[in-house]
Design an enzyme around this catalytic site. Sequence first.
Site, short mmCIF file in Angstrom:
data_model
loop_
_atom_site.label_atom_id
_atom_site.label_comp_id
_atom_site.label_asym_id
_atom_site.label_seq_id
_atom_site.Cartn_x
_atom_site.Cartn_y
_atom_site.Cartn_z
N ILE A 1 -7.45 -10.90 -4.61
CA ILE A 1 -6.29 -10.11 -4.70
C ILE A 1 -5.70 -10.54 -3.31
CG2 ILE A 1 -5.18 -8.03 -4.81
CD1 ILE A 1 -6.94 -7.20 -6.90
N GLU B 1 -4.98 -5.71 10.55
CA GLU B 1 -6.19 -5.98 9.42
C GLU B 1 -6.91 -7.14 9.93
OE1 GLU B 1 -6.36 -5.14 4.75
OE2 GLU B 1 -4.80 -6.16 5.50
N HIS C 1 -7.41 1.30 2.39
CA HIS C 1 -7.45 0.99 0.96
C HIS C 1 -8.61 1.33 0.14
CE1 HIS C 1 -8.73 -2.96 1.93
NE2 HIS C 1 -7.33 -3.52 2.10
N ASP D 1 0.27 -2.02 0.92
CA ASP D 1 -0.56 -3.24 1.18
C ASP D 1 0.62 -4.37 0.66
OD1 ASP D 1 -2.32 -5.08 2.21
OD2 ASP D 1 -3.80 -4.82 0.53
N ALA E 1 -8.15 -11.63 1.15
CA ALA E 1 -7.48 -12.51 1.39
C ALA E 1 -7.31 -13.14 2.64
CB ALA E 1 -5.94 -12.44 0.74
N ASP F 1 -1.23 1.27 -7.40
CA ASP F 1 -0.32 0.52 -8.23
C ASP F 1 -1.07 0.08 -9.86
OD1 ASP F 1 -2.54 -1.16 -7.68
OD2 ASP F 1 -1.10 -2.91 -6.75
N GLY F 2 -2.00 0.79 -9.96
CA GLY F 2 -2.93 0.35 -11.44
C GLY F 2 -3.43 -0.99 -11.41
N HIS G 1 -12.69 -3.45 4.79
CA HIS G 1 -12.99 -4.69 4.61
C HIS G 1 -14.61 -4.85 5.16
CE1 HIS G 1 -9.46 -7.08 3.00
NE2 HIS G 1 -8.92 -6.03 3.63
#
Length: 417
Positions: A335, A157, A244, A301, A168, A276-277, A223
């Site tokens: 995040i 990544e 993602h 992730d 991040a 995951d909400g 990204h």
Amino acid sequence: MVDPIHQAQARAIEDAFAAPAGTFVIRNAVKADAQGVDLGAWVSVVDGTIDAVGTGDADCEARIAHLGGPDRVTTVDAGGMLVTPGYVDIHVHGAWECSFDDGADAISVARAHHMLHGTTRQVLSLITNPLDVMERNLATVRDVMARRPDVLGSHLEGPFLALSRKGAHDPNCLVDPTPERVERLLEAADGTLRQITLAPEREHGMEAIRRFAEAGVVPAVGHCDADYATARRAFDAGARLMTHMFNAMNGLHHREPGPIPAAVEDPRVTIELINDGFHVQNPMVRLGLGFAPHRIAFVTDAMAATGCADGAYKLGALDVNVVDGHARLVSNGAIAGSTLILEVAVRRAVHELGMGLTDAIEAASLTPAKAFGFDRPNKVTGAPLGLVAPGYAADLLLTDPGTLAVQHVWCAGRRVK
């Protein structure tokens, strides 16, 4: 300091892999996978591979007799639990205070947490670091693969991400995918790099996508600040994943559609989704699940704080604070990965989002396996992954039919829980 109990559990799993795979039969189960649900099911396993699947006690007894009888065959009574394929996570960074960037011992501990919750195979995600560090980390994963069937290879990544969508990742380490850098990473991985997330709009981006695809790596669009047209060109150049979806990319807009519709429209593309909400709230998860049936792969992730209490952690060299199970960078609040496990992603999909059981299991097993051709016989896993069917690897879970909590785990025919 890693918990000694976690270290012991990691060692026990490694010991299980060192032992030969046996012959056993799981009976009195409810088989559930992408092909559907069968009541009164049984599964027989020989030398780490499923050799037969059926229903009914009489056929099960006949199978046991064929394999040598009850004195030679271990029998597991599922007691009505679900028997499902093991989960496959293709985007995950660690657990139990350990990151996959931190060496072989850290990989063993982090893998143990995910394994015990049903993720029998993982592609290990490595974060953006200086190029020489990333090369060393790729080599470590390569070496670990030689003794662990549960490690499928590595996922980079970075470091070819858009500065504006870095999330991040350390901005000081982000660079363009020049031919020289691409070759260095390919050489370090020595055939074990499975996936690389990159921003196709960066200089040399399309060239890099073509080179990685030529080398057998699956490029992933993510990204990035790519618009719709650029994303389409990336997929035509060989990108076959979206990293993602919704996170770290342009969102949906009626006059600036961005990369998401390009991925949705292209049947060649598998789309990662963090269910995951938090990364993606439930209304958008539901929307995303309807975009591309059978092409949505649940990923976690998950970072080093997974399976741990709230507190201070590291993501590479960056400080992370975890509150209520949500990880954010201390520096800017971005995040910083998740603390999700696929067991929870499947449960959320069924119990909170109304997804069908077999579809949720498919999103955590067969679909991610397909992204790399692991749903077919291959050089990495040998037997295919993702179904409870003859000829497939004996990656099997016994799961509570009510809570969907994983009770027992086999990987490559070895019982690890």
